[in-house]
Design a protein around this motif. Structure first.
Motif, PDB file in Angstrom:
ATOM      1  N   THR A 119      80.583  59.844  42.184  1.00  0.00           N
ATOM      2  CA  THR A 119      81.233  60.261  40.742  1.00  0.00           C
ATOM      3  C   THR A 119      80.603  61.676  40.330  1.00  0.00           C
ATOM      4  O   THR A 119      81.091  62.713  39.919  1.00  0.00           O
ATOM      5  CB  THR A 119      81.076  59.297  39.834  1.00  0.00           C
ATOM      6  N   ILE A 120      79.192  61.065  40.408  1.00  0.00           N
ATOM      7  CA  ILE A 120      78.591  62.845  39.627  1.00  0.00           C
ATOM      8  C   ILE A 120      78.399  63.648  40.335  1.00  0.00           C
ATOM      9  O   ILE A 120      78.667  64.786  39.894  1.00  0.00           O
ATOM     10  CB  ILE A 120      76.738  62.294  38.840  1.00  0.00           C
ATOM     11  N   LYS A 121      78.577  63.996  41.616  1.00  0.00           N
ATOM     12  CA  LYS A 121      78.582  64.930  42.682  1.00  0.00           C
ATOM     13  C   LYS A 121      79.827  65.049  42.263  1.00  0.00           C
ATOM     14  O   LYS A 121      79.824  66.366  42.647  1.00  0.00           O
ATOM     15  CB  LYS A 121      77.593  63.760  44.454  1.00  0.00           C
ATOM     16  N   ALA A 122      81.119  64.424  42.912  1.00  0.00           N
ATOM     17  CA  ALA A 122      81.731  64.745  42.336  1.00  0.00           C
ATOM     18  C   ALA A 122      82.538  65.788  41.468  1.00  0.00           C
ATOM     19  O   ALA A 122      83.314  67.059  40.882  1.00  0.00           O
ATOM     20  CB  ALA A 122      83.193  63.410  42.620  1.00  0.00           C
ATOM     21  N   ASN A 123      82.003  65.573  40.231  1.00  0.00           N
ATOM     22  CA  ASN A 123      81.916  65.630  39.256  1.00  0.00           C
ATOM     23  C   ASN A 123      80.941  66.968  38.903  1.00  0.00           C
ATOM     24  O   ASN A 123      81.499  68.317  38.307  1.00  0.00           O
ATOM     25  CB  ASN A 123      81.963  65.180  37.717  1.00  0.00           C
ATOM     26  N   SER A 124      79.896  67.522  39.634  1.00  0.00           N
ATOM     27  CA  SER A 124      79.390  68.188  39.479  1.00  0.00           C
ATOM     28  C   SER A 124      80.114  69.270  40.536  1.00  0.00           C
ATOM     29  O   SER A 124      79.662  70.831  40.196  1.00  0.00           O
ATOM     30  CB  SER A 124      78.514  68.278  39.871  1.00  0.00           C
ATOM     31  N   GLU A 125      80.685  69.874  41.222  1.00  0.00           N
ATOM     32  CA  GLU A 125      81.151  70.044  42.370  1.00  0.00           C
ATOM     33  C   GLU A 125      82.016  70.763  42.101  1.00  0.00           C
ATOM     34  O   GLU A 125      82.905  71.859  42.072  1.00  0.00           O
ATOM     35  CB  GLU A 125      81.621  69.581  43.996  1.00  0.00           C
ATOM     36  N   ARG A 126      82.784  70.740  40.769  1.00  0.00           N
ATOM     37  CA  ARG A 126      84.722  70.877  40.221  1.00  0.00           C
ATOM     38  C   ARG A 126      84.139  72.367  39.002  1.00  0.00           C
ATOM     39  O   ARG A 126      82.882  72.979  38.929  1.00  0.00           O
ATOM     40  CB  ARG A 126      85.023  70.315  38.991  1.00  0.00           C
TER      41      ARG A 126
ATOM     42  N   PHE B 187      73.446  46.328  43.415  1.00  0.00           N
ATOM     43  CA  PHE B 187      73.172  47.166  42.779  1.00  0.00           C
ATOM     44  C   PHE B 187      73.076  48.756  43.714  1.00  0.00           C
ATOM     45  O   PHE B 187      73.172  49.692  43.178  1.00  0.00           O
ATOM     46  CB  PHE B 187      71.354  46.883  42.238  1.00  0.00           C
ATOM     47  N   LEU B 188      72.279  48.305  44.913  1.00  0.00           N
ATOM     48  CA  LEU B 188      72.759  49.740  45.196  1.00  0.00           C
ATOM     49  C   LEU B 188      74.007  50.044  46.156  1.00  0.00           C
ATOM     50  O   LEU B 188      74.073  50.909  45.718  1.00  0.00           O
ATOM     51  CB  LEU B 188      71.725  49.223  47.553  1.00  0.00           C
ATOM     52  N   GLU B 189      75.322  49.410  45.850  1.00  0.00           N
ATOM     53  CA  GLU B 189      76.389  49.625  45.875  1.00  0.00           C
ATOM     54  C   GLU B 189      76.733  50.315  44.783  1.00  0.00           C
ATOM     55  O   GLU B 189      77.632  51.437  45.267  1.00  0.00           O
ATOM     56  CB  GLU B 189      77.195  48.514  46.146  1.00  0.00           C
ATOM     57  N   GLU B 190      76.518  50.006  43.580  1.00  0.00           N
ATOM     58  CA  GLU B 190      76.735  50.704  41.883  1.00  0.00           C
ATOM     59  C   GLU B 190      76.310  51.786  41.829  1.00  0.00           C
ATOM     60  O   GLU B 190      76.509  52.954  41.599  1.00  0.00           O
ATOM     61  CB  GLU B 190      77.423  49.514  40.774  1.00  0.00           C
ATOM     62  N   SER B 191      74.953  52.130  42.634  1.00  0.00           N
ATOM     63  CA  SER B 191      73.930  53.332  42.439  1.00  0.00           C
ATOM     64  C   SER B 191      75.243  54.282  43.436  1.00  0.00           C
ATOM     65  O   SER B 191      75.341  55.343  42.768  1.00  0.00           O
ATOM     66  CB  SER B 191      72.960  52.597  43.030  1.00  0.00           C
ATOM     67  N   ARG B 192      75.323  53.899  44.567  1.00  0.00           N
ATOM     68  CA  ARG B 192      76.148  54.772  45.151  1.00  0.00           C
ATOM     69  C   ARG B 192      77.753  55.183  45.268  1.00  0.00           C
ATOM     70  O   ARG B 192      78.184  56.441  44.602  1.00  0.00           O
ATOM     71  CB  ARG B 192      76.359  53.907  46.888  1.00  0.00           C
ATOM     72  N   LYS B 193      78.290  54.524  44.460  1.00  0.00           N
ATOM     73  CA  LYS B 193      79.742  54.724  43.318  1.00  0.00           C
ATOM     74  C   LYS B 193      78.605  55.978  42.690  1.00  0.00           C
ATOM     75  O   LYS B 193      79.641  57.271  42.097  1.00  0.00           O
ATOM     76  CB  LYS B 193      79.780  53.507  42.691  1.00  0.00           C
TER      77      LYS B 193
END
Length: 51
Positions: free
Chosen positions: A44-51, A34-40
């Protein structure tokens, strides 16, 4: 007038005891996945918000 709130919440009683007991438990495989999936998802959200 607004009321002052505590900067850090505190636990007491049964909630505090439960929290301390959970700290001593080893991490289960299910929780680790669960924690590994949460990190992914977070990355993803962080990378998309930086665009």
């Amino acid at each position: 007038m607004a009321k002052t709130i505590a900067a850090t919440p505190t636990l007491s009683g049964k909630a505090a005891d439960r929290f301390v007991r959970n700290l001593d438990k080893p991490v289960t495989l299910e929780k680790k996945k669960f924690l590994e999936e949460s990190r992914k998802v977070y990355r993803t959200i962080k990378a998309n918000s930086e665009r």
